[in-house]
Scaffold this motif. Structure first.
Motif, mmCIF file in Angstrom:
data_model
loop_
_atom_site.group_PDB
_atom_site.id
_atom_site.type_symbol
_atom_site.label_atom_id
_atom_site.label_comp_id
_atom_site.label_asym_id
_atom_site.label_seq_id
_atom_site.Cartn_x
_atom_site.Cartn_y
_atom_site.Cartn_z
ATOM 1 N N GLU A 147 -1.322 2.737 -14.347
ATOM 2 C CA GLU A 147 -2.163 3.927 -14.148
ATOM 3 C C GLU A 147 -1.323 5.206 -14.206
ATOM 4 O O GLU A 147 -1.699 6.195 -14.849
ATOM 5 N N VAL A 148 -0.165 5.165 -13.558
ATOM 6 C CA VAL A 148 0.724 6.331 -13.554
ATOM 7 C C VAL A 148 1.247 6.614 -14.956
ATOM 8 O O VAL A 148 1.229 7.751 -15.431
ATOM 9 N N VAL A 149 1.713 5.563 -15.643
ATOM 10 C CA VAL A 149 2.268 5.755 -16.985
ATOM 11 C C VAL A 149 1.198 6.269 -17.937
ATOM 12 O O VAL A 149 1.451 7.163 -18.750
ATOM 13 N N SER A 192 4.767 10.190 -6.633
ATOM 14 C CA SER A 192 5.944 10.552 -7.426
ATOM 15 C C SER A 192 5.571 10.695 -8.894
ATOM 16 O O SER A 192 6.104 11.566 -9.597
ATOM 17 N N GLY A 193 4.645 9.880 -9.370
ATOM 18 C CA GLY A 193 4.208 10.006 -10.755
ATOM 19 C C GLY A 193 3.589 11.357 -11.031
ATOM 20 O O GLY A 193 3.873 11.986 -12.062
ATOM 21 N N ALA A 194 2.740 11.830 -10.115
ATOM 22 C CA ALA A 194 2.119 13.145 -10.287
ATOM 23 C C ALA A 194 3.159 14.256 -10.270
ATOM 24 O O ALA A 194 3.023 15.268 -10.968
ATOM 25 N N GLN A 211 0.837 -1.202 0.000
ATOM 26 C CA GLN A 211 0.000 0.000 0.000
ATOM 27 C C GLN A 211 0.872 1.253 0.000
ATOM 28 O O GLN A 211 0.574 2.225 -0.707
ATOM 29 N N ILE A 212 1.950 1.234 0.769
ATOM 30 C CA ILE A 212 2.876 2.376 0.784
ATOM 31 C C ILE A 212 3.494 2.562 -0.593
ATOM 32 O O ILE A 212 3.578 3.688 -1.115
ATOM 33 N N ALA A 213 3.912 1.467 -1.207
ATOM 34 C CA ALA A 213 4.525 1.552 -2.527
ATOM 35 C C ALA A 213 3.544 2.122 -3.544
ATOM 36 O O ALA A 213 3.924 2.952 -4.389
ATOM 37 N N ALA A 214 2.293 1.702 -3.479
ATOM 38 C CA ALA A 214 1.290 2.210 -4.412
ATOM 39 C C ALA A 214 1.121 3.716 -4.271
ATOM 40 O O ALA A 214 1.075 4.453 -5.268
ATOM 41 N N GLU A 215 1.045 4.180 -3.018
ATOM 42 C CA GLU A 215 0.907 5.626 -2.798
ATOM 43 C C GLU A 215 2.153 6.377 -3.249
ATOM 44 O O GLU A 215 2.069 7.479 -3.805
ATOM 45 N N ALA A 216 3.322 5.782 -3.028
ATOM 46 C CA ALA A 216 4.562 6.430 -3.460
ATOM 47 C C ALA A 216 4.622 6.531 -4.974
ATOM 48 O O ALA A 216 5.075 7.550 -5.519
#
Length: 212
Positions: free
Chosen positions: A124-126, A60-62, A51-56
């Motif tokens: 999603e980020v990409v 960071s992507g934004a 969950q932490i990795a997903a939020e990171a």
């Protein structure tokens, strides 16, 4: 337990994953780097490390997509802006001691087959990068269809060049990628001249309201 603690944990995860990936980053290391007790970590992220990795990745992507206008806005002509962005990335990487510049790319390549939920977050980020980058290029005068193709090519070239530059300890891959993307830009501009969608037809700076 303040929101500042949550932000510190996300920042710590971003930096650790950027340097060493997801698998090598432990919960203990996250707490030490963030200066947060383990109870606080699980208070903010009850599902733990993933969950932490997903939020990171999302955070960071934004932030990373904001580098696109930051690097390219100073140039009125995209023919100057595109290679300049790669030159700046090469300089930053060299000055950092060849550290990996992108946590999203690092994690995406590592967990694509082993962590489906994180792969979806990375995707999603990409995709958000592609969409926002396409909008930016359209605002700078590239037609929408070739703008998306150019943005995909630029991201692929950048992420691949990061790996090669880090491996070789050389800026050459990033400079070469910048030159290749200059050629790809010319293809996009020529393709745009042959289509008739709603994008503007010039290659210089568009009105700020168009890009925002």
């Amino acid at each position: 337990m303040s929101t500042g603690t949550r932000a510190r944990i996300i920042t710590a995860a971003t930096e650790l994953m950027r340097r060493q990936g997801y698998g090598a980053t432990t919960v203990k290391e996250l707490t030490v780097t963030a200066g947060a007790p383990i109870g606080s970590l699980y208070h903010h992220f009850p599902e733990g490390k993933e969950q932490i990795a997903a939020e990171a990745l999302r955070t960071s992507g934004a932030a990373y997509i904001q580098l696109l206008p930051l690097l390219m806005d100073p140039y009125d002509d995209l023919r100057e802006a595109v290679p300049a962005a790669f030159t700046a990335a090469a300089a930053d990487m060299e000055q950092s001691g060849w550290m990996n510049m992108c946590p999203v790319g690092t994690v995406a390549g590592e967990i694509a087959d082993s962590r489906p939920a994180l792969r979806e977050v990375a995707a999603e980020v990409v995709e958000s990068w592609i969409e926002q980058g396409t909008d930016y290029l359209v605002g700078r005068g590239v037609r929408r269809v070739p703008a998306r193709e150019l943005m995909v090519a630029m991201l692929g070239a950048l992420e691949g060049a990061f790996i090669l530059s880090r491996t070789l300890h050389s800026p050459e891959p990033l400079h070469a990628a910048g030159r290749a993307m200059s050629a790809q830009l010319e293809i996009a501009l020529r393709a745009g001249a042959e289509t008739s969608d709603d994008a503007p037809s010039h290659t210089g700076r568009a009105n700020d309201a168009t890009r925002r």
